[in-house]
Motif scaffolding. Structure first.
Motif, short mmCIF file in Angstrom:
data_model
loop_
_atom_site.label_atom_id
_atom_site.label_comp_id
_atom_site.label_asym_id
_atom_site.label_seq_id
_atom_site.Cartn_x
_atom_site.Cartn_y
_atom_site.Cartn_z
N LEU A 169 0.86 -1.17 0.00
CA LEU A 169 0.00 0.00 0.00
C LEU A 169 0.91 1.23 0.00
N SER A 170 0.83 2.02 -1.05
CA SER A 170 1.68 3.20 -1.17
C SER A 170 1.44 4.17 -0.02
N ARG A 171 2.50 4.86 0.36
CA ARG A 171 2.43 5.77 1.51
C ARG A 171 1.33 6.80 1.38
N GLN A 172 1.09 7.30 0.18
CA GLN A 172 0.08 8.35 0.03
C GLN A 172 -1.34 7.84 0.28
N HIS A 173 -1.50 6.51 0.31
CA HIS A 173 -2.83 5.94 0.55
C HIS A 173 -3.02 5.45 1.98
N ILE A 174 -1.97 5.52 2.80
CA ILE A 174 -2.09 5.13 4.20
C ILE A 174 -2.85 6.21 4.96
N ASP A 175 -3.73 5.80 5.87
CA ASP A 175 -4.55 6.75 6.62
C ASP A 175 -3.70 7.79 7.32
N ASN A 176 -4.20 9.02 7.33
CA ASN A 176 -3.57 10.10 8.09
C ASN A 176 -4.15 10.07 9.50
N TYR A 177 -3.31 9.74 10.48
CA TYR A 177 -3.79 9.59 11.85
C TYR A 177 -3.64 10.88 12.68
N GLY A 178 -3.33 11.98 12.04
CA GLY A 178 -3.23 13.23 12.79
C GLY A 178 -4.61 13.79 13.12
N PHE A 179 -4.62 14.86 13.90
CA PHE A 179 -5.89 15.44 14.34
C PHE A 179 -5.99 16.92 13.99
N LEU A 180 -5.30 17.32 12.90
CA LEU A 180 -5.46 18.68 12.41
C LEU A 180 -6.87 18.87 11.87
N GLU A 181 -7.41 17.83 11.26
CA GLU A 181 -8.79 17.87 10.79
C GLU A 181 -9.72 17.39 11.89
N ASP A 299 -19.67 10.19 2.18
CA ASP A 299 -18.24 10.04 2.52
C ASP A 299 -17.89 8.58 2.74
N TRP A 300 -18.78 7.84 3.42
CA TRP A 300 -18.54 6.44 3.71
C TRP A 300 -18.50 5.61 2.41
N LEU A 301 -19.45 5.86 1.52
CA LEU A 301 -19.49 5.14 0.25
C LEU A 301 -18.25 5.46 -0.58
N LEU A 302 -17.82 6.71 -0.56
CA LEU A 302 -16.63 7.10 -1.30
C LEU A 302 -15.39 6.42 -0.73
N MET A 303 -15.29 6.36 0.61
CA MET A 303 -14.13 5.74 1.25
C MET A 303 -14.06 4.25 0.95
N THR A 304 -15.19 3.57 1.05
CA THR A 304 -15.18 2.12 0.81
C THR A 304 -14.92 1.79 -0.66
N SER A 305 -15.48 2.58 -1.56
CA SER A 305 -15.24 2.32 -2.99
C SER A 305 -13.78 2.60 -3.34
N ARG A 306 -13.20 3.63 -2.71
CA ARG A 306 -11.79 3.94 -2.94
C ARG A 306 -10.91 2.79 -2.48
N ARG A 307 -11.22 2.19 -1.33
CA ARG A 307 -10.42 1.09 -0.83
C ARG A 307 -10.49 -0.10 -1.78
N ARG A 308 -11.70 -0.42 -2.25
CA ARG A 308 -11.85 -1.56 -3.16
C ARG A 308 -11.10 -1.31 -4.47
N ARG A 309 -11.13 -0.06 -4.93
CA ARG A 309 -10.41 0.27 -6.15
C ARG A 309 -8.91 0.10 -5.98
N LEU A 310 -8.41 0.57 -4.83
CA LEU A 310 -6.99 0.43 -4.53
C LEU A 310 -6.59 -1.04 -4.45
N GLN A 311 -7.43 -1.84 -3.80
CA GLN A 311 -7.12 -3.27 -3.69
C GLN A 311 -7.10 -3.93 -5.05
N GLY A 312 -8.01 -3.51 -5.93
CA GLY A 312 -8.01 -4.05 -7.28
C GLY A 312 -6.75 -3.68 -8.05
N GLU A 313 -6.24 -2.47 -7.81
CA GLU A 313 -5.01 -2.05 -8.49
C GLU A 313 -3.79 -2.77 -7.96
#
Length: 315
Positions: A169-181, A299-313
């Motif tokens: 899993l490329s670094r840019q796709h790893i969750d950001n665990y900070g709390f700025l947001e 947001d939830w649907l977008l996050m889950t679809s993004r994960r499945r897309r990444l896994q497919g790649e």
């Protein structure tokens, strides 16, 4: 293959995706505190969704007696094999007899180790997940956390071919665990019972993660927010529900929460943010913002679809 626990770390459990749908029978949901890291660990280790793995606080050390494929994920995770540093969020070949050491660089956060194969661990109420409070699950079926000397048997994974390309899993796709947001919150049943001043105070204040946190709930300290309700009937509690007891200090309910609660609730942490909050450690500050339920759903649907897309790649 046999896995031997050489050092359990501070607190380590066998977890899977939990006892989904069993709250009605009086059992807590359980499951991984950081479900995103858990899902990625199993995927990178060539496991099916829901396969058991280790959730560890502190540095855990194990020995394997056969060749295997593993993956470590979490917040600032670390991994070494026989003293050699290895990359996390990546499939790793481990030779027979090797010693695996993994954990998190941030004391108190959770690291996940998935080992490719079929785990031979007992199930209770449909899950292998350990719940210490309920004395349920785990190797002995009585909810005991892992201890030094424990052994787990795992059979070969027929889905892993000798020519399989290792997954990363490329670094840019790893969750950001900070709390700025800010942590997003979906308003709950008792939202209207809090005054406009209380709601504004909650959204504009920073809350500190207290030392009173566990798999059941995260207690926060900061500006007091109180509801107009003095007495209410107990009702079911969802993952991420933010209860406000009489002292006005919010409590975010986590995986091993009780099934019912009688405190008014500001709302529920968005499922997109609950894993991030679950990795917070005492002393860190978090902020909250209310979000409309339809926006949260999108947001939830977008996050889950993004994960499945990444896994497919990655496949």
């Amino acid at each position: 293959m046999r896995i031997e626990v050489l050092s359990k770390g501070l607190f380590s459990l066998i977890i899977d995706n939990g006892r989904v749908g069993r709250q009605r029978d009086g059992f807590c949901e359980s499951g991984p505190m950081d479900s995103n890291a858990y899902d990625w660990a199993n995927f990178l280790a060539f496991n099916l969704d829901g396969t058991p793995c280790f959730e560890a606080i502190g540095e855990m050390r194990l020995r394997v007696d056969e060749d295997c494929i593993i993956a470590v994920t979490g917040r600032e995770p670390s991994l070494d094999v026989d003293g050699n540093v290895k990359a996390t969020y990546q499939s790793q070949h481990v030779p027979a007899g090797a010693t695996i050491t993994f954990g998190s660089a941030l004391l108190g956060s959770k690291a996940y180790l998935a080992i490719g194969g079929n785990w031979h661990v007992p199930k209770a109420v449909g899950s292998a997940c350990t719940v210490v409070r309920e004395q349920l699950g785990g190797l002995d079926g009585k909810g005991c956390a892992l201890k030094d000397g424990d052994c787990i048997d795992i059979s070969a994974n027929s889905r892993i071919k000798s020519t399989a390309r290792m997954r990363t899993l490329s670094r840019q796709h790893i969750d950001n665990y900070g709390f700025l947001e800010s942590i997003r919150v979906i308003p709950g049943y008792q939202f209207s019972s809090f005054s406009a001043v209380a709601l504004r105070t909650f959204e504009t204040s920073s809350y500190t993660v207290s030392s009173a946190i566990d798999r059941m709930g995260f207690r926060l300290t900061g500006e007091s927010v109180k509801a107009d309700i003095e007495n209410m009937r107990s009702e079911a509690i969802h993952l991420g529900a933010i209860q406000v007891p009489g002292d006005g200090q919010p409590i975010v309910m986590m995986r091993d929460r009780q099934t019912l609660g009688g405190y008014p609730k500001l709302g529920c942490v968005s499922p997109c943010d609950i894993s991030r909050l679950a990795q917070a450690v005492p002393g860190e500050k978090v902020n909250f913002v209310f979000q409309h339920e339809e926006e949260a759903r999108a947001d939830w649907l977008l996050m889950t679809s993004r994960r499945r897309r990444l896994q497919g790649e990655i496949l």
